[in-house]
Design a protein around this motif. Structure first.
Motif, PDB file in Angstrom:
ATOM      1  N   ARG A 180       0.907  -1.299   0.087  1.00 34.82           N
ATOM      2  CA  ARG A 180       0.058  -0.012  -0.008  1.00 34.82           C
ATOM      3  C   ARG A 180       0.777   1.171  -0.103  1.00 34.82           C
ATOM      4  O   ARG A 180       1.839   1.470   0.628  1.00 34.82           O
ATOM      5  CB  ARG A 180      -0.905  -0.242   1.101  1.00 34.82           C
ATOM      6  N   VAL A 198       1.564   4.998   0.949  1.00 34.26           N
ATOM      7  CA  VAL A 198       1.103   5.850   1.938  1.00 34.26           C
ATOM      8  C   VAL A 198       2.205   7.052   2.126  1.00 34.26           C
ATOM      9  O   VAL A 198       3.494   6.897   1.792  1.00 34.26           O
ATOM     10  CB  VAL A 198       1.076   5.232   3.170  1.00 34.26           C
ATOM     11  N   ILE A 199       1.756   8.088   2.579  1.00 42.83           N
ATOM     12  CA  ILE A 199       2.696   9.295   2.790  1.00 42.83           C
ATOM     13  C   ILE A 199       2.693   9.067   4.462  1.00 42.83           C
ATOM     14  O   ILE A 199       2.177   9.566   5.163  1.00 42.83           O
ATOM     15  CB  ILE A 199       2.082  10.649   2.597  1.00 42.83           C
ATOM     16  N   LEU A 256     -14.873   5.470   9.206  1.00 46.21           N
ATOM     17  CA  LEU A 256     -15.055   4.110   8.669  1.00 46.21           C
ATOM     18  C   LEU A 256     -16.557   3.604   8.483  1.00 46.21           C
ATOM     19  O   LEU A 256     -16.977   3.060   7.821  1.00 46.21           O
ATOM     20  CB  LEU A 256     -14.274   2.997   9.127  1.00 46.21           C
ATOM     21  N   PHE A 273      -5.017  14.704  10.824  1.00 46.26           N
ATOM     22  CA  PHE A 273      -5.421  13.057  10.732  1.00 46.26           C
ATOM     23  C   PHE A 273      -6.792  13.170   9.733  1.00 46.26           C
ATOM     24  O   PHE A 273      -6.834  11.994   9.005  1.00 46.26           O
ATOM     25  CB  PHE A 273      -5.751  12.443  11.723  1.00 46.26           C
ATOM     26  N   VAL A 312      -5.979  12.150   6.262  1.00 47.18           N
ATOM     27  CA  VAL A 312      -5.193  11.048   6.473  1.00 47.18           C
ATOM     28  C   VAL A 312      -6.430   9.737   6.233  1.00 47.18           C
ATOM     29  O   VAL A 312      -6.339   8.830   5.518  1.00 47.18           O
ATOM     30  CB  VAL A 312      -4.369  10.943   7.462  1.00 47.18           C
ATOM     31  N   TRP A 313      -7.395   9.983   7.375  1.00 46.68           N
ATOM     32  CA  TRP A 313      -8.393   9.006   7.256  1.00 46.68           C
ATOM     33  C   TRP A 313      -9.354   8.734   6.123  1.00 46.68           C
ATOM     34  O   TRP A 313      -9.686   7.798   5.744  1.00 46.68           O
ATOM     35  CB  TRP A 313      -9.061   9.061   8.790  1.00 46.68           C
ATOM     36  N   LEU A 321      -7.499   6.981   3.567  1.00 52.05           N
ATOM     37  CA  LEU A 321      -7.131   5.557   4.047  1.00 52.05           C
ATOM     38  C   LEU A 321      -8.524   4.802   3.592  1.00 52.05           C
ATOM     39  O   LEU A 321      -8.472   3.717   3.000  1.00 52.05           O
ATOM     40  CB  LEU A 321      -6.997   5.375   5.400  1.00 52.05           C
TER      41      LEU A 321
END
Lengths: 363, 363
Positions: B9, B11-12, B94, B112, B115-116, B119
């Protein structure tokens, strides 16, 4: 239905094993260790500087990583940790299985593999174990089943059966193009680890837990070994959405437990001895018992009382045990609904269990 | 590149705030509390029955939920918990943001959120704060920006600014068709909570943490309040892939902390008093300081030394502080690169900090 409810993720909620909590029960249903953790764990907990809780925990878990590195003779950069092996495995699925090709695991195995695959939209193939619940290793060869990853619990659960390290290596050898995860949650009870192979295969991840052999289910600590590049990838993904996972107490007590090798080995030996003793006793009572290398037995009752409708009669035995406050695990699933999964308890607990079975059969 | 590496995966990786660990440093960089947790936390830790660690923790965290229910007067079924508010927020993203419509949050806020969203592949719009770093509430009205959810940190970070409960309610009122998350990580330092509104709006989730006002960053405990249906949805998703999260010690110490209201309020008051005092002192030194309702100040140096190239000069001040072992936070990002984020420490720590600033300016 309200509009906002349409955005809710649809899931099939997992039902965890029963966690009854009352005195005088015999809890053989969730593969917990009947013995307390190392006395060093209590010491570590008492020595924690509570005032330091105001600070974030060491996100690298240095103390724990150093202890694991020392005990297992693996470089620090080859070790990953998480909140139980569930967290480690879930993170590994998220990190490594992004090719769009199906991942492979057995049809009968740890029940979360297909759940995580579903969560992360990873296609998968569940390959049938053979009639004796053994892995058919050729099924896992990439030339036979091109795949985006392989996940094998060894020893397997709930079957309790272990394959040799050579057997697992053969599967790895035939899968050099995808990550192979070997879930060794139960390996300390007599399985053969493939840990030494992480030097040979850079695509091998070996996952472990403190919940079984280290008597620390309550602390939620899992870990994994693999080559530094695999571990870096896992950490990159983990840090990309949550830098702080294991809390202070888990890091400190986990390290203390890892370093007490003598206590650990003694506890595992005791459980293995009890397992072998009660495996024989169950066999003498006519049970078909798989050859366990774990801290549980997977056993199917046989004989007059059961042979007409074994699944139904097994379930009845499970319920009868429960009425006596003896909790074991029953899976109402094809192929394994004629078995009970019995966690190895103390000799005293096992004796109560076996006495009940004796009576139940003979009445 | 090896074949298996193609499945990793991308990602940063997030860079967490520096966690230097040596004596005599003044650590004002990660919004930790300068005071230890309640003495009841130490007691709870000492009273833990270490032997019980062999068992899985209570997955419902009953002890913690009951304590929070009592202290905040919210029914137990309206409370969710996780491993820090990061875990709670991530789980909420989620669970609730699955419509395909973009979610809304400010351009400057907790780092974040995007970021989520990344994701979980949730589209999002980052709406600009105004020139004074205030929310433009009309931007969040669903009629103006049709959305699949709204996330607002109030007080906001790193700006430290709080909006009133009425202001937030107006946004909720205009978003009855999607879940609105209000992240109240810093609310205990003088913000106005929207907690009472969970009875009125069934789509409101209020998220909190033990890391700041309860001095328990090291234990990783977050929680959320919302109507029972929201909480059930969160638990369903959580249990669907990991039933066991908070460990035994976190549940026990979290409960102990929650129940010690007196200590909690006293600590918050001390931090607020220190904040107000040093806000004034920074202002007297010419700093532009936002009106903080948090345990940190967001302050921009002004005056001859800084005015020519404020971003660069601010960064230099940050580095100069670091050389003296005074750690604050600097964000090298548009719009906020002329500010320092300074966590409120003890009066002694703040005095050392302000003395350094005085000297730095006057040299």
């Amino acid at each position: 239905m309200k509009e906002w409810q349409k955005g809710i993720r649809e899931v099939i909620p997992y039902t965890p094993g029963e966690q009854p909590r009352f005195d005088k029960m015999i809890k053989l249903n969730t593969n917990e260790n009947p013995y307390p953790p190392s006395p060093k764990v209590g010491e570590a907990l008492r020595n924690i500087d509570v005032d330091k809780q105001r600070l974030y925990p060491d996100f690298a878990g240095t103390e724990l990583i150093e202890a694991l590195s020392k005990v297992y003779d693996v470089p620090k950069e080859c070790i990953f940790f998480g909140i139980g092996s569930d967290d480690v495995l879930s993170m590994a699925f998220l990190t490594f299985f992004n090719t769009g090709k199906p991942i492979l695991f057995p049809d009968i195995t740890y029940s979360f593999y297909d759940v995580w695959a579903g969560l992360y939209k990873i296609p998968f193939k569940a390959l049938p174990l053979d009639e004796d619940f053994r892995l058919v290793k050729e099924d896992y060869y990439s030339e036979k089943n091109p795949n985006g990853g392989v996940v094998i619990a060894n020893p397997n659960a709930p079957t309790s059966i272990a394959e040799s390290a050579d057997f697992i290596e053969d599967i790895i050898k035939h899968n050099q193009d995808s990550v192979v995860i070997v879930d060794e949650a139960y390996v300390d009870f007599g399985g053969e680890s493939v840990l030494p192979l992480i030097k040979k295969y850079d695509n091998l991840l070996v996952v472990r837990t403190f919940s079984k052999s280290r008597s620390m289910a309550g602390m939620r600590i899992g870990y994994a070994f693999g080559n530094a590049e695999l571990i870096k990838a896992l950490n990159d993904v983990k840090y990309s959405f949550n830098s702080y996972t294991l809390n202070m107490t888990a890091i400190a007590t986990g390290a203390a437990s890892a370093l007490d090798e003598e206590y650990f080995e003694k506890t595992c030996r005791k459980i293995i001895a009890t397992r072998e003793e009660y495996k024989e006793k169950l066999k003498k009572l006519g049970f078909y018992v798989l050859d366990s290398k774990t801290n549980f037995l997977f056993a199917s009752p046989r004989g007059a009382k059961f042979d007409s409708n074994r699944a139904e009669e097994t379930r009845k035995l499970f319920e009868a045990l429960k009425k006596e406050n003896i909790f074991v695990r029953y899976f109402n699933k094809p192929r394994i609904n004629e078995f009970l999964r019995i966690t190895i308890g103390t000799p005293e607990q096992m004796e109560t269990f076996i006495k009940f079975i004796e009576n139940y059969i003979n009445v």
